[in-house]
Design a protein around this motif. Structure first.
Motif, PDB file in Angstrom:
ATOM      1  N   ARG A  83      -0.025  -3.189   8.777  1.00 42.69           N
ATOM      2  CA  ARG A  83      -1.263  -3.119   7.995  1.00 42.69           C
ATOM      3  C   ARG A  83      -1.398  -1.820   7.206  1.00 42.69           C
ATOM      4  NH1 ARG A  83      -5.707  -2.949  12.735  1.00 42.69           N
ATOM      5  NH2 ARG A  83      -4.948  -1.085  13.759  1.00 42.69           N
ATOM      6  N   ASP A  84      -0.688  -0.772   7.617  1.00 38.85           N
ATOM      7  CA  ASP A  84      -0.710   0.463   6.845  1.00 38.85           C
ATOM      8  C   ASP A  84       0.217   0.390   5.633  1.00 38.85           C
ATOM      9  OD1 ASP A  84       1.480   0.384   8.622  1.00 38.85           O
ATOM     10  OD2 ASP A  84       1.745   2.556   8.448  1.00 38.85           O
ATOM     11  N   ARG A  85       1.124  -0.586   5.600  1.00 38.17           N
ATOM     12  CA  ARG A  85       2.115  -0.707   4.525  1.00 38.17           C
ATOM     13  C   ARG A  85       1.753  -1.763   3.497  1.00 38.17           C
ATOM     14  NH1 ARG A  85       7.851   0.765   6.101  1.00 38.17           N
ATOM     15  NH2 ARG A  85       7.608   1.242   3.932  1.00 38.17           N
ATOM     16  N   LYS A 139       0.830  -1.218   0.000  1.00 38.67           N
ATOM     17  CA  LYS A 139       0.000   0.000   0.000  1.00 38.67           C
ATOM     18  C   LYS A 139       0.858   1.259   0.000  1.00 38.67           C
ATOM     19  CE  LYS A 139      -3.187  -0.223   3.212  1.00 38.67           C
ATOM     20  NZ  LYS A 139      -3.991  -0.570   4.386  1.00 38.67           N
ATOM     21  N   THR A 140       1.909   1.261   0.797  1.00 40.71           N
ATOM     22  CA  THR A 140       2.830   2.397   0.854  1.00 40.71           C
ATOM     23  C   THR A 140       4.253   1.872   0.989  1.00 40.71           C
ATOM     24  OG1 THR A 140       2.728   2.591   3.263  1.00 40.71           O
ATOM     25  CG2 THR A 140       1.128   3.880   2.010  1.00 40.71           C
TER      26      THR A 140
END
Length: 105
Positions: A78-80, A12-13
């Motif tokens: 989870r943000d990555r 995601k990032t």
């Protein structure tokens, strides 16, 4: 029979190199300390996707690894990246598996 877990993740990032760094410091020790661990690897399959491949002595241990990996990703990354698909199956061919040599006197 040995079992393998293949998980496909979407980034995601960040970069794949950052994912590898996180895997080395987080997933590697987690899996190495788990019962039945045989091997673990990560491979980039697309600009924004990678696979995690691990091998275990039994299906139950591979299934347990799935839960451990999900908990680790949820707590740390989870943000990555996020899990897209997860597969667990018995290995029909395992060239890395070597039968012990018989002891001769």
């Amino acid at each position: 029979m040995r079992c393998t877990r293949v998980a496909l993740y979407d980034i995601k990032t960040g970069t794949f190199e950052e994912v590898v760094s996180q895997a080395k410091s987080g997933m590697v020790p987690l899996f190495k300390d788990s019962n039945g661990f045989v091997s673990y690897g990560v491979a980039q399959v697309d600009k924004d996707a990678f696979v995690s491949i691990s091998t275990w002595e039994t299906r139950a241990q591979a299934d347990a690894a799935t839960a451990k990996a999900a908990d680790w990703v949820k707590a740390n990354s989870r943000d990555r990246f996020t899990l897209r698909d997860n597969y667990v199956g018995d290995l029909a061919i395992d060239t890395g598996h070597r039968e012990p040599m018989p002891i001769t006197h």
